[in-house]
Design a protein around this motif. Structure first.
Motif, PDB file in Angstrom:
ATOM      1  N   VAL A 181       0.676  -1.220  -0.028  1.00 19.04           N
ATOM      2  CA  VAL A 181      -0.058   0.047   0.023  1.00 19.04           C
ATOM      3  C   VAL A 181       0.716   1.094   0.102  1.00 19.04           C
ATOM      4  CG1 VAL A 181      -1.785   1.399   1.281  1.00 19.04           C
ATOM      5  CG2 VAL A 181      -1.853  -1.033   1.387  1.00 19.04           C
ATOM      6  N   SER A 182       0.754   1.911  -0.961  1.00 16.41           N
ATOM      7  CA  SER A 182       1.600   3.094  -1.195  1.00 16.41           C
ATOM      8  C   SER A 182       1.352   4.097  -2.415  1.00 16.41           C
ATOM      9  CB  SER A 182       3.182   2.766  -1.470  1.00 16.41           C
ATOM     10  OG  SER A 182       4.048   3.799  -1.927  1.00 16.41           O
ATOM     11  N   SER A 183       1.523   5.142  -2.351  1.00 16.97           N
ATOM     12  CA  SER A 183       1.441   6.061  -3.382  1.00 16.97           C
ATOM     13  C   SER A 183       2.436   6.005  -4.665  1.00 16.97           C
ATOM     14  CB  SER A 183       1.195   7.543  -3.092  1.00 16.97           C
ATOM     15  OG  SER A 183       0.301   7.844  -1.969  1.00 16.97           O
ATOM     16  N   PHE A 184       3.319   5.343  -4.455  1.00 18.88           N
ATOM     17  CA  PHE A 184       4.391   5.263  -5.474  1.00 18.88           C
ATOM     18  C   PHE A 184       4.328   3.942  -6.370  1.00 18.88           C
ATOM     19  CE2 PHE A 184       5.945   7.757  -1.805  1.00 18.88           C
ATOM     20  CZ  PHE A 184       6.383   8.990  -2.447  1.00 18.88           C
ATOM     21  N   ARG A 185       4.609   4.138  -7.493  1.00 21.79           N
ATOM     22  CA  ARG A 185       4.476   3.230  -8.634  1.00 21.79           C
ATOM     23  C   ARG A 185       5.275   2.280  -8.190  1.00 21.79           C
ATOM     24  NH1 ARG A 185       8.186   7.145 -10.778  1.00 21.79           N
ATOM     25  NH2 ARG A 185      10.059   6.229 -11.519  1.00 21.79           N
ATOM     26  N   LYS A 186       5.003   0.586  -8.830  1.00 21.73           N
ATOM     27  CA  LYS A 186       5.695  -0.552  -8.188  1.00 21.73           C
ATOM     28  C   LYS A 186       7.236  -0.376  -8.641  1.00 21.73           C
ATOM     29  CE  LYS A 186       4.567  -2.901 -12.684  1.00 21.73           C
ATOM     30  NZ  LYS A 186       4.010  -4.049 -13.312  1.00 21.73           N
ATOM     31  N   GLU A 187       7.688   0.349  -9.568  1.00 21.85           N
ATOM     32  CA  GLU A 187       8.974   0.175 -10.035  1.00 21.85           C
ATOM     33  C   GLU A 187      10.004   0.862  -8.815  1.00 21.85           C
ATOM     34  OE1 GLU A 187       6.986   1.396 -11.894  1.00 21.85           O
ATOM     35  OE2 GLU A 187       6.890  -0.077 -13.604  1.00 21.85           O
ATOM     36  N   CYS A 188       9.219   1.526  -7.670  1.00 16.99           N
ATOM     37  CA  CYS A 188      10.203   2.058  -6.794  1.00 16.99           C
ATOM     38  C   CYS A 188      10.320   1.078  -5.500  1.00 16.99           C
ATOM     39  CB  CYS A 188       9.289   3.399  -6.117  1.00 16.99           C
ATOM     40  SG  CYS A 188       9.111   4.589  -7.523  1.00 16.99           S
ATOM     41  N   PHE A 189      10.409  -0.260  -5.934  1.00 17.16           N
ATOM     42  CA  PHE A 189       9.919  -1.175  -4.431  1.00 17.16           C
ATOM     43  C   PHE A 189      11.030  -2.133  -4.952  1.00 17.16           C
ATOM     44  CE2 PHE A 189       6.208   0.834  -4.014  1.00 17.16           C
ATOM     45  CZ  PHE A 189       6.242   1.484  -2.660  1.00 17.16           C
ATOM     46  N   GLU A 190      11.825  -2.769  -3.972  1.00 10.66           N
ATOM     47  CA  GLU A 190      12.625  -3.941  -4.043  1.00 10.66           C
ATOM     48  C   GLU A 190      12.065  -4.936  -3.177  1.00 10.66           C
ATOM     49  OE1 GLU A 190      16.763  -3.551  -2.841  1.00 10.66           O
ATOM     50  OE2 GLU A 190      16.233  -2.094  -1.126  1.00 10.66           O
ATOM     51  N   TYR A 191      12.537  -6.176  -3.234  1.00 11.91           N
ATOM     52  CA  TYR A 191      11.688  -7.266  -2.681  1.00 11.91           C
ATOM     53  C   TYR A 191      12.940  -7.993  -2.128  1.00 11.91           C
ATOM     54  CZ  TYR A 191       7.541  -5.389  -4.661  1.00 11.91           C
ATOM     55  OH  TYR A 191       6.635  -4.259  -4.977  1.00 11.91           O
TER      56      TYR A 191
END
Length: 404
Positions: A242-252
């Motif tokens: 849950v976030s306002s930022f696009r999916k490219e902004c995350f790592e897992y």
């Protein structure tokens, strides 16, 4: 007058005067307004007038501006100091005045009474608001009756905490804001935390700290995690937190545990799906967690997702049976005694366990073939073999050693 290029003909007749009325004013929590006026004696004909500003403490910084004021955000509990000077520009000519300095004294209070070890975490809620949680320790010199009060400031909004947690000595050491005015889409904005206090025995010195919004965000757990096996591959997919930022902004981070062998892998992934060749005869547990990447300052890793199990441990039963039979055979072949017997015998104890008797009705009729029956039960050429069992020392017979 300072001349960068003293050989320039225009510089000989121009004098550069410093600004006047330089003041520093606290305009909000951890915010200072720097203000000055142009020197009335300064000649401005054919020149561009700018101002050099240098922040000396608490964090050094230098910049120039056309304006006669500047706003700085800084922790002020240990004071603030800055200086400014006039800068004249004309073509390639640059001339500067002397510096004018201003400063704010440290905030009042007894030494070592300030809150210490301040730590704060934000988190975006499902309703797209931002929560704030802060913890701290009392100052080493703070009296036992010290009571602390926490405020946060975000841009122009300031709010005092209403939800405190106290330690065993009844001192406030924790604060929660379930909803704040922090913008969930803010990028590298500053959050100001101010803690002051009161005591009957000492003046408690305030403490301030600045936090980068993204650096203290605890990222939410990835959503809708799905894991399944496809032939010899393990496939996993999920949605960004849950976030306002696009999916490219995350790592897992992808945690995979082979429950059969005990082997554990933690793999770093930068997309929302994953495929890995695995041993399909094993059972696995899978968990995923997330953090910011590239677009934002890295925050705190999210919690791990709930454990998902996939696959099942499989045993190769035909092979296991063959190995078991061979082990039994090799163990008891050493003991066997071969002798001719008139019939195949099986231990009554084992026979009764393997083939319990089945009740039958009493025989009310005379057996018409008594002699043939006895002849059918007689064997004169078979070999008897003594064997044991896993459960006890009993023996059984086989028709032929080829069984093993």
């Amino acid at each position: 007058m300072n001349l960068v290029q003293p050989n320039a003909p225009q510089a000989a007749a121009v004098e550069v005067f410093p600004p006047v009325s330089f003041t520093l004013t606290v305009s909000a929590l951890a915010q200072v307004l720097l203000h000055w006026k142009p020197n009335p004696n300064q000649e401005q004909k054919n020149y561009t007038v700018r101002y050099d500003v240098k922040i000396l403490s608490p964090v050094p910084e230098e910049y120039d501006t056309k304006k006669t004021h500047s706003v700085q955000t800084a922790a002020l509990h240990n004071g603030f100091s800055a200086r400014v000077r006039t800068l004249l520009l004309h073509n390639d000519l640059q001339m500067t005045s002397d510096w004018v300095k201003g400063e704010l004294p440290p905030l009042p209070g007894a030494p070592e009474t300030s809150a210490r070890n301040l730590s704060c975490v934000t988190q975006i809620t499902i309703s797209r608001t931002v929560s704030l949680h802060c913890t701290w320790l009392p100052g080493q010199g703070a009296p036992e009756d010290t009571e602390y009060f926490l405020f946060y400031r975000y841009e122009t909004y300031t709010e005092e905490c209403q939800d405190y947690t106290k330690d065993e000595w009844n001192r406030k050491t924790e604060c929660r804001f379930s909803v704040t005015h922090i913008d969930p889409e803010g990028v590298d904005n500053l959050i100001v935390i101010h803690i002051n206090g009161s005591s009957k025995y000492a003046a408690i010195k305030p403490f301030q700290q600045l936090f980068n919004q993204n650096a203290i965000e605890k990222v939410n757990v990835p959503r809708n995690v799905t894991v399944f096996l496809e032939q010899n591959d393990l496939l996993a997919t999920w949605e960004k937190p849950v976030s306002s930022f696009r999916k490219e902004c995350f790592e897992y981070e992808f945690s995979l545990v082979n429950l059969k062998s005990g082997n554990k892998q933690v793999l770093k992934i930068f997309s929302n799906d994953f495929r890995l060749r695995v041993d399909v005869t094993s059972r696995y547990s899978v968990q995923i967690r997330a953090n910011h990447h590239i677009c934002l300052t890295r925050g705190f890793w999210s919690d791990w997702s709930e454990v998902i199990y996939v696959g099942q441990n499989k045993v190769d039963y035909p092979v296991l049976w063959i190995l078991t039979v061979r082990c039994v055979s090799m163990s008891y072949m050493k003991k066997r005694k071969i002798e001719q017997v008139p019939k195949i015998t099986i231990s009554n104890h084992v026979w009764s366990k393997l083939f319990p008797p089945i009740p039958t009705p009493s025989n009310k009729f005379r057996d018409p073939f008594p002699h043939d029956y006895e002849r059918a039960r007689t064997c004169t050429s078979e070999t008897e073999t003594e064997c044991g069992s896993f459960a006890d020392d009993c023996y059984w017979s086989a028709l032929d050693d080829s069984v093993f």
